[in-house]
Design a protein around this motif. Structure first.
Motif: not given
Length: 267
Positions: A142-152, A154-171
């Protein structure tokens, strides 16, 4: 009693499948829909509890607890209690990961690097380390899934900060991996992880399920867009049409073959 309850009786029913309750009962009920707690709210609540108990715990550790709880306040408080019981009055992030069975950032980043760089042999070496250190394999997945989702995102969203789930790491931690891969590869990786996590629930040997999934992930290649594939197909068809002789041209240059074909043709 359920149809016409007396005034001193109150029924409280809790369900996640409200469509199964008959309308004759629903029409006599007040409905209250509960939702999962927001991460920021859970982190704030856990911080207040820790301060009240005079426990020193970092914001990253609280974020880990909130993420692992899946939005459940009760589960988050239970996890905090377990961590305090193990660590005492001073809680360190590494100890929180140990209690929860979560691998460290360095190991997770090593897995991502090996997968995105298509280094399959290295994946098995990292898997051996993951198992020997006693980490929870489903949580790792699930940790890898979360990172894959956040990477997607970053590739798609114009303002990714609104949708990123960042808990213990940064953009910034993610951007180095975003440069190593494409959107189509990330989407394939995400669904491979989702399938592996689901199958691991019912497998007698979840390690083997995860190993095979990771080895496939390390060999994922970028998929060409449909319009690009259509363009290439039309180009190939045009080349074939240009290079292949017509039936008339064959007959013109091969009269003997044409005569032979007529001779053997049925009347």
């Amino acid at each position: 009693t359920l149809e016409e309850p007396p005034g001193n009786v109150v029924f409280i029913m809790a369900t996640t499948e409200i469509w199964k309750i008959p309308m004759t009962i629903l029409s006599r009920c007040q409905k209250f829909k509960f939702k999962t707690g927001a991460s920021a709210e859970i982190i704030g609540l856990l911080g207040k509890i820790a301060a009240h108990e005079q426990v020193a715990i970092s914001a990253k550790s609280l974020a880990l607890l909130a993420k692992t709880s899946g939005g459940s306040v009760r589960d988050a408080e239970t996890l905090l209690d377990q961590v305090i019981s193990y660590c005492g009055k001073t809680v360190r992030e590494g100890e929180v990961r140990h209690v929860l069975g979560l691998p460290g950032q360095r190991l997770l980043n090593a897995f991502l690097s090996a997968i995105l760089a298509h280094r399959t042999p290295h994946v098995f070496a990292l898997m051996e380390q993951l198992v020997s250190e006693g980490h929870n394999l489903r949580f790792f997945c699930m940790e890898l899934m979360e990172r894959a989702r956040n990477l997607i995102i970053l590739k798609i969203a114009q303002t990714p900060e609104r949708y990123l789930s960042l808990f213990d790491y940064t953009r910034g931690d993610l951007e180095q991996f975003a440069r190593m891969t494409s959107l189509s590869e990330l989407q394939q990786l995400y669904w491979m992880l989702a399938d592996a996590e689901r199958e691991m629930k019912f497998s007698p040997n979840p390690r083997l399920m995860l190993e095979m999934a990771l080895s496939r992930m390390a060999q994922v290649q970028e998929l060409a867009p449909l319009d690009e594939m259509s363009r290439r197909l039309k180009q190939i068809q045009a080349q074939i049409a240009h290079a292949s002789p017509t039936v008339a041209q064959v007959r013109e240059h091969s009269p003997a073959l044409t005569a032979e074909a007529r001779r053997v043709s049925p009347p």
